[in-house]
Design a protein around this motif. Structure first.
Motif, mmCIF file in Angstrom:
data_model
loop_
_atom_site.group_PDB
_atom_site.id
_atom_site.type_symbol
_atom_site.label_atom_id
_atom_site.label_comp_id
_atom_site.label_asym_id
_atom_site.label_seq_id
_atom_site.Cartn_x
_atom_site.Cartn_y
_atom_site.Cartn_z
ATOM 1 N N VAL A 67 0.857 -1.198 0.000
ATOM 2 C CA VAL A 67 0.000 0.000 0.000
ATOM 3 C C VAL A 67 0.887 1.241 0.000
ATOM 4 O O VAL A 67 0.688 2.189 -0.771
ATOM 5 N N VAL A 68 1.912 1.223 0.845
ATOM 6 C CA VAL A 68 2.812 2.377 0.929
ATOM 7 C C VAL A 68 3.552 2.556 -0.393
ATOM 8 O O VAL A 68 3.652 3.670 -0.926
ATOM 9 N N GLY A 69 4.043 1.437 -0.934
ATOM 10 C CA GLY A 69 4.767 1.508 -2.200
ATOM 11 C C GLY A 69 3.905 2.099 -3.298
ATOM 12 O O GLY A 69 4.350 2.960 -4.071
ATOM 13 N N ALA A 70 2.634 1.661 -3.362
ATOM 14 C CA ALA A 70 1.742 2.167 -4.405
ATOM 15 C C ALA A 70 1.524 3.672 -4.232
ATOM 16 O O ALA A 70 1.520 4.428 -5.216
ATOM 17 N N LEU A 71 1.367 4.122 -2.990
ATOM 18 C CA LEU A 71 1.152 5.556 -2.765
ATOM 19 C C LEU A 71 2.361 6.366 -3.214
ATOM 20 O O LEU A 71 2.220 7.420 -3.851
ATOM 21 N N VAL A 72 3.545 5.858 -2.894
ATOM 22 C CA VAL A 72 4.763 6.574 -3.303
ATOM 23 C C VAL A 72 4.797 6.687 -4.826
ATOM 24 O O VAL A 72 5.029 7.766 -5.397
#
Ligand code: SF4
Ligand code: SF4
Lengths: 548, 310
Positions: free
Chosen positions: B101-106
């Motif tokens: 989820v964090v990777g996608a947001l970045v």
């Protein structure tokens, strides 16, 4: 090339080797950090494996000789063959003393008459004997004096925290004040430097060690003594030097007169060891560091190191250790041993509540027989929980690691200290084994705990408790507030069969002075006698009085 | 100590959001933007292997349904993504936001033109180990973002003007960011019973924050009102049902396979509460949030139909 010319080159080589060795020592120390995964390489303990004093001490303390520590035998072999070249070329603490001595040459020059061999150089042998006698009796103070331990401990608990304080406080002050030079912010320079220090060198850890100041002060005092007598420590005190000296009496590489001595005494002046190079035929191999200064300083080319086959013939001169003094040293060791073993805690009659040892630490007696106060565990602990004991473990346990939960906690997902301990004082455990141990037990101080006495919510301890099913639970209790108003609050309790004593509750408790939940050594797995609780859960005795 | 006045701060925020709300032709959103989107996994059963890809897709879908990241990120913005990275636990233990989820947001922020995307949290455990074990450090690096270790000595004391919190130490990274994306995981919590978006703001402050527990509801309302959330992304791919907030037992973890996003922090927290099995209207923090006008409990009215992702 003349002997003198060759010696000059060798001296430059030696300086290079010494600098590299010191750099390697510091590099290995900085690399001793929690790795991203797995255990740190055993090579990080290289200098401790190289050290025969620790090997002999551990062996006398009853440990089996194992694995990488056998490197120390190589050091002994080197010494038998070439003399104390370890002291002159390899020892990192020796390198530091050497550098400081260099500053002190001039003041030593003024005392050239008095700077020859002193009877007190025998003190290091006496110290060695006393330490070994103590080691046999299971009180390991070898590490207090061992040069590798001394330097590692001082850097870890004293110098690094000191530097860190200076650098962090300085950078933070610059950050908060944000001074500008025209359009340039000073922070553009200070912040990256600070981050490099913190992240790359310290691996993000904050180094704070109780009593580290004293440890550092001792190192600095020893270094300062070089200004009075070059390599004071190595000459008079170092027990490792004494051990190596004792092996060097028949070295194959011997200082030999090769011409007529003009009695100029220049070699005496340049000899950091006071090994009597100035008296032809009286050179003392036990004292000599093999530094080649004498050969390089001789204007007459009257000195050189020569191979002497067969080396079985002892050198002409020997240090006279004094039989009576040796016996005295042995007795002094016995006396110290007695003093160490007298307190009730040394015989497991009492247990210090603050004597919380790292997970996997052996039972106290065995632990003290092995721990060499090196500080590797303190250096690797990611939370800074492990501190050099001051009085928690008695005189015998000076500077051995204790967990101080106000300063740091034992991380549930970590078992590093046992993996790096070079002596097995802390057993190397797999993570699951470590998580199954307890190092102490948390106690709630119901005279401080907020939901008990101040009518407020809290249970920060419960939130942080890392045990998957929570060793801290709470009981909803109705309390009466000052105005008579009633309120239901969650009051924490500790389940002793689950608590591992990790101490994070005490670290995180909002009381910044004395936490309202504190860990003591009770329940520590390593001591059957320090177990207040009947084994097994509470179920078997009927209802849990605290209603789990 | 520098005091950054609330007014300056909000002015900055307002300017940022005015820009962000200007319709851009480049949105690429395929529908009328929603204010709250719930994306639910309907594909094959979620396991360790499938969850990574699913979490990323769910995040992308939820953001797309809000009108795309371009609605929140203006070219050149410095974005701070604030996941929950509190505990030295692995992704499967559901104590931290899922790394995907964090990777996608970045990635989405960078694609929308952000100048920098930095990620960090005021961890409860030792930060380096925690960043690594959570899997977030690796995911952020792979997506082109930067992990930052927050430093309590860098905090600035800021006027919050709250009911309880008049002022508090905040990390400068938060104050200086053009956009803060609040991206927690939904979990059980011993004291507040659930932790999600509002509680996640505890990671933007320094100081002795553990005293907040004494009046969680008011403190969390105070910090939320000050920060004025513009985008919250709730990770409920996995949720921690018991023994929160750090768990440790895999039996305590459920896998609803859901990611929700929007600006209404109370609505998202209400959704999180229901996923844990709690009634939102009974939770003090949410009641206080509603009373302070931070949002509404009725997330269904805002979200409309769930978006099926497979
Ligand atoms: S196991 Fe505990 S005491 Fe040992 S290094 Fe790790 S955190 Fe420190
Ligand atoms: S416990 Fe082991 S690592 Fe720690 S100081 Fe003692 S010998 Fe060194």
């Amino acid at each position: 090339m003349t002997a003198r010319g060759r010696a000059r080159r060798l001296i430059w080589l030696r300086r290079g080797v010494q600098a590299a060795s010191l750099a390697l020592f510091v590099g290995l120390l900085l690399a001793m950090r929690p790795p991203e995964s797995g255990a740190p390489s055993p090579r990080l303990g290289f200098y401790f494996h190289l050290d025969p004093l620790l090997l002999v001490g551990a062996w006398l303390g009853g440990e089996r000789l194992a694995g990488p520590a056998l490197l120390a035998l190589a050091t002994l072999a080197l010494t038998v063959l070439l003399g104390r070249v370890f002291c002159g070329w390899l020892c990192p603490l020796g390198a530091l003393h050497n550098a400081l001595s260099w500053l002190g040459w001039r003041s030593a020059a003024r005392r050239r008459e008095t700077d020859g061999l002193s009877r007190w150089q025998r003190a290091k042998y006496w110290l060695l004997v006393a330490l070994l006698v103590m080691a046999v009796g299971g009180a390991h103070w070898t590490g207090v004096f061992d040069p590798q331990s001394l330097l590692y401990r001082s850097l870890t608990t004293g110098l690094l925290p000191g530097l860190d304080w200076g650098i962090s406080a300085g950078a933070a002050a610059i950050f908060q004040a944000d001074p500008q030079l025209g359009p340039l912010h000073l922070t553009a320079l200070s912040e990256p430097l600070y981050r490099f220090w913190r992240d790359a060198l310290l691996a993000g850890r904050e180094f704070v060690f109780a009593g580290g100041g004293l440890i550092l002060a001792l190192l600095l005092a020893l270094l300062a003594l070089n200004l009075w007598r070059p390599r004071f420590w190595c000459r008079y005190l170092c027990p490792l030097g004494a051990l190596l000296g004792a092996c060097a009496g028949r070295t194959a590489l011997r200082l030999t007169p090769t011409g007529t001595c003009g009695a100029c005494q220049r070699c005496l002046l340049r000899c950091p060891a006071a090994a009597q190079p100035e008296k032809p035929g009286q050179w003392l191999p036990e004292e000599c560091f093999g530094c080649w200064n004498c050969v390089a300083s001789c204007g007459e080319d009257a000195l050189d190191f020569r191979w002497q086959w067969p080396w079985r013939r002892p050198a002409a001169a020997r240090v006279d250790l004094g039989r009576r003094a040796l016996v005295g040293a042995g007795l002094a060791g016995l006396g110290a041993l007695l003093v160490f073993k007298l307190p009730p805690s040394a015989r497991a009659k009492t247990f210090g509540p603050e004597l919380i040892r790292p997970p996997g630490a052996l039972a106290e007696g065995d632990f003290l027989a092995r721990c060499v106060q090196c500080g590797l565990c303190m250096q690797v602990c990611p939370t800074g929980a492990l501190q050099p004991a001051i009085d928690q473990a008695g005189l015998a346990g000076l500077w051995t690691p204790v967990l101080v939960p106000r300063l740091g906690y034992c991380e549930h997902g970590c078992a590093l200290c046992g993996q790096v301990c070079p002596t097995g004082a802390i057993a190397p455990l797999a993570l699951a084994e470590k998580q199954a141990l307890s190092i102490g037990l948390a106690t709630i101080d119901t005279t401080r705990c907020l939901p008990y006495v101040y009518g407020r919510e809290c249970i920060v301890c419960e939130e942080h408790c890392p045990v998957p099913t929570k060793a801290i639970y709470f009981v909803e209790t109705e309390v009466t507030l000052r105005g008579g108003e009633r309120r239901v609050l969650k009051q924490p309790r500790v389940e002793p069969t689950l608590c591992t004593g990790c101490g994070i509750c005490e670290t995180k408790c909002p009381f910044a002075d004395r936490a309202a939940i504190r860990v003591t050594s009770a329940n520590e797995s390593r001591h059957p006698a320090n177990q207040p609780l009947l084994p097994g859960g509470t179920e078997s005795v009927g209802s849990n009085p605290y209603g789990a | 100590m520098t005091l950054c006045s609330r007014r300056d701060f909000i002015k900055g925020l307002a300017a940022g959001s005015a820009l962000a709300l200007t319709p851009l032709p480049l949105l690429g959103a395929e529908e009328t933007p929603r204010t709250l989107a719930i994306a639910r996994w309907q594909g094959e059963a979620l396991g360790e292997a499938t969850l990574d890809a699913a979490a990323g897709r769910l995040t992308e879908r939820a953001i797309a349904a809000l009108g795309g990241m371009g609605r929140f990120v203006t070219k050149g913005d410095r974005v701070w993504v604030k996941p929950n990275i509190g505990w030295n636990r692995s992704p499967a233990q559901a104590a931290n936001t899922h790394p995907a989820v964090v990777g996608a947001l970045v990635r989405l922020c960078l694609e929308a033109g952000a100048k920098s995307v930095r990620v960090g949290d005021h961890t409860c455990h030792e930060p380096r180990q925690t960043y690594a074990t959570s899997g977030i450090a690796a995911a952020v690096a792979a997506a082109g973002g930067e992990m930052v270790t927050l430093d309590p000595a860098r905090c600035r004391r800021v006027a919050l003007g709250g009911k309880r919190l008049k002022e508090w130490e905040l990390f400068p990274e938060i104050l200086e960011a053009d956009l803060v994306i609040n991206a927690p995981i939904a979990k059980h919590h011993g004291l507040s019973r659930t932790t999600a978006c509002m509680k996640n703001y505890m990671g933007v402050v320094g100081g002795n924050r553990s005293v907040w527990h004494q009046d969680f509801a008011t403190c969390l309302v105070d910090i939320t009102a000050f920060l004025k959330p513009r985008l919250c992304v709730l990770d409920a791919t996995r949720v921690l049902l018991r023994h929160g907030p750090q768990g440790g037992n895999l039996e305590d973890v459920a896998t609803p396979g859901l990611v929700a996003a929007g600006a209404d922090i109370v609505a998202l927290d209400a959704l999180a509460a229901e996923l844990i099995g709690l009634a939102p209207a009974e939770l003090p923090v949410l009641k206080a949030g509603v009373a302070a006008g931070l949002g509404s409990l009725d997330y269904r009215a805002q979200a409309g139909a769930e978006l099926a992702v497979s």
